[in-house]
Design an enzyme around this catalytic site. Structure first.
Site, PDB file in Angstrom:
ATOM      1  N   ASP A  32      10.660   3.988   5.542  1.00 50.02           N
ATOM      2  CA  ASP A  32      10.484   2.617   6.052  1.00 50.02           C
ATOM      3  C   ASP A  32      11.608   2.305   7.015  1.00 50.02           C
ATOM      4  O   ASP A  32      12.737   2.795   6.847  1.00 50.02           O
ATOM      5  CB  ASP A  32      10.453   1.596   4.901  1.00 50.02           C
ATOM      6  N   VAL A  58       0.823  -1.212   0.000  1.00 48.22           N
ATOM      7  CA  VAL A  58       0.000   0.000   0.000  1.00 48.22           C
ATOM      8  C   VAL A  58       0.860   1.267   0.000  1.00 48.22           C
ATOM      9  O   VAL A  58       0.676   2.160  -0.824  1.00 48.22           O
ATOM     10  CB  VAL A  58      -0.959   0.001   1.216  1.00 48.22           C
ATOM     11  N   CYS A 113      -5.314  -9.579   3.269  1.00 49.06           N
ATOM     12  CA  CYS A 113      -6.440  -8.750   3.721  1.00 49.06           C
ATOM     13  C   CYS A 113      -7.692  -9.519   4.126  1.00 49.06           C
ATOM     14  O   CYS A 113      -8.123  -9.419   5.275  1.00 49.06           O
ATOM     15  CB  CYS A 113      -6.784  -7.739   2.638  1.00 49.06           C
TER      16      CYS A 113
END
Ligand SMILES: NC(=O)c1ccc[n+]([C@@H]2O[C@H](COP(=O)([O-])OP(=O)(O)OC[C@H]3O[C@@H](n4cnc5c(N)ncnc54)[C@H](O)[C@@H]3O)[C@@H](O)[C@H]2O)c1
Ligand SMILES: O=c1ccn([C@@H]2O[C@H](COP(=O)(O)OP(=O)(O)O[C@H]3O[C@H](CO)[C@@H](O)[C@H](O)[C@H]3O)[C@@H](O)[C@H]2O)c(=O)[nH]1
Length: 441
Positions: free
Chosen positions: A30, A11, A260
């Site tokens: 990150d 994402v 998900c």
């Protein structure tokens, strides 16, 4: 706009790259140094069609930057997107530790008024918690507005979905912040749906739960089709022609996997449970999916009760085609069971093999092509409908030790398989070449 994106998974990275493509200046942050080093060189740490090219283009245009340093990454940002993981905890609820850590990092580093946007999938009430954490830990005297902006992209078509999504959901208590987020997204040309924060958070879970329900529903129908000699593909097509039902997400198979649906359905059951509501329907959806993942093993077991020393070709390891993601892939359960039963596995996946090696038993052997995996096997199981598998050279079935093909994704047409020297079982469709089965028995 100057934008920061925290987390560069499926994402975060797609969001960062897409926002830079439409002209914003984006810094992606990150904590994983290896990932950041790779991305700085224009190499995506994940496989996503079209991502590498778009990334390189925007790095070269000085619109896209990467860092491991939150302070540096937040410098001058008008908007910060949170896109870190919210994995499943043991009880099924969402683990919010990564989101909460980012909220603290934001509070201690920002020096100007900022809009904080949550892209991660988070339970209802989390954005308010993020707001609280930021306010408690804020170091400088700045204003922070919170926006819930859940993400609906699908892996394997993430870039396409970002530019041609069905809607962008924006939940906020501040009309001004919502307008700014709408403005940022304007070049995508996707309809923006504005609502309150809690409803936005719920839209994400409800959407995933509904899609998972459609899949479990058609899988149940497929199980009945098998028993009454109907064909689930024709049933789904006939159902889907009704616009109220719609034709998408009615593909029967071995159940849903991925990062998900499995976790978000369980999290929604927990969200409901926390307010003393038993989400019975969704519990059924989850149970049906668990059963469906065992379908191939059951079908194999019926035909080959003793798998000791049998060579089984596993075709497709990723949870769906066009991704290297192995999270909650059916191949994990199937592999564990086959190994336990003493089978010898030769697996093939065009992209996910490297990730698979870190997850699956060391006993699994890997082939370079579908044909190589199938050759000499006692049975071939199809788990993912990659083009490389759908287009496999059909002659290879003649080289199997016994041509038993069990297809969990209905990759081949029944008429075609009827012409082949193969025993073919698929999902929700009549099995074929039973005469051949008798010869073998
Ligand atoms: N994968 C999808 O298709 C998808 C689609 C829609 C929504 N979502 C949701 O979006 C969120 C992210 O999912 P994902 O699949 O991209 O996750 P991911 O696990 O692929 O990536 C998360 C990244 O965040 C990084 N990270 C963790 N803590 C950090 C910190 N404090 N600072 C900076 N980076 C940090 C990790 O190193 C990792 O690279 C989840 O809530 C998920 O449910 C995922
Ligand atoms: O008709 C169908 C459609 C899908 N699947 C399976 O369902 C799973 C999920 O597929 P898909 O939804 O295409 O991929 P994801 O990347 O997991 O995307 C889902 O999950 C994302 C994360 O929340 C959302 O953003 C997306 O809108 C939602 O589609 C995969 O195992 C598919 O094989 C089926 O079995 N039958």
């Amino acid at each position: 706009m100057k934008i920061s994106v925290v987390g560069t998974g499926y994402v975060g990275l797609v969001t960062g790259v897409s926002l830079s493509e439409i002209g914003h200046t984006v810094t992606c942050i990150d904590i994983d140094e290896n990932k950041v080093n790779k991305m700085r060189q224009g190499k995506s740490p994940i496989y996503e069609p079209g991502l590498d090219e778009m990334m390189t283009k925007n790095i070269e245009s000085n619109r896209l930057f990467f860092t491991t340093d939150h302070k540096q990454g937040f410098e001058g940002a008008d908007v910060i997107y949170i896109a870190v993981g919210t994995p499943e905890k043991e009880d099924g609820s969402a683990n919010l530790a990564f989101v909460e850590q980012v909220a603290k990092d934001i509070a201690t580093n920002i020096k100007k008024d900022t809009i904080v946007v949550t892209k991660s999938t988070v339970p209802v009430g989390t954005n308010h918690k993020v707001k609280q954490i930021i306010h408690i830990n804020l170091v400088n005297d700045v204003k922070v507005d919170i926006v819930s902006n859940p993400e609906f992209l699908k892996e394997g078509s993430a870039i396409e979905d970002s530019f041609h999504g069905d809607r962008i959901v924006v939940g906020s208590e501040s009309a001004q912040a919502a307008d700014i987020i709408e403005e940022i997204n304007k070049p995508f040309g996707v309809t923006v749906y504005k609502t309150d924060i809690r409803s936005a958070e719920m839209i994400k879970y409800a959407s995933n739960a509904f899609l998972a329900t459609k899949i479990s529903f058609i899988n149940e129908i497929s199980n009945i089709c098998e028993r009454v000699d109907a064909n689930v593909e024709e049933v789904a097509e006939g159902m889907g022609m009704d616009k109220r039902i719609g034709s998408q997400f009615l593909k029967a198979g071995i159940g849903y996997g991925g990062s998900c649906f499995p976790k978000d359905t369980k999290a929604l059951i927990q969200i409901a449970g926390n307010v003393d509501y038993e989400f019975e329907l969704l519990k059924g959806v989850v149970n049906v999916n668990k059963k469906q993942q065992a379908l191939l093993l059951n079908k194999l077991n019926e035909r080959l009760p003793d798998l000791k020393g049998k060579r089984i070709a596993l075709l497709g390891l990723a949870f769906k085609p066009n991704t290297d993601d192995m999270r909650e892939a059916a191949s994990i359960v199937v592999t564990e069971n086959l190994i336990k039963a003493g089978a010898e596995i030769v697996a093939f996946d065009p992209i996910a093999t490297e990730n698979a090696k870190t997850l699956l038993s060391e006993k699994v052997n890997y082939a370079e092509s579908a044909e190589e995996a199938i050759k000499g096997s006692d049975a071939a199981l199809i788990l993912t409908e990659w083009d490389e598998i759908k287009n496999v050279n059909r002659e290879v079935f003649d080289t199997m030790n016994y041509p038993l093909v069990i297809d969990g994704r209905n990759c081949f047409k029944l008429e075609e398989m009827r012409e082949r020297r193969v025993e073919y079982h698929s999902v929700g469709r009549p099995s074929i070449n039973n005469d051949f089965k008798k010869i073998y028995a």
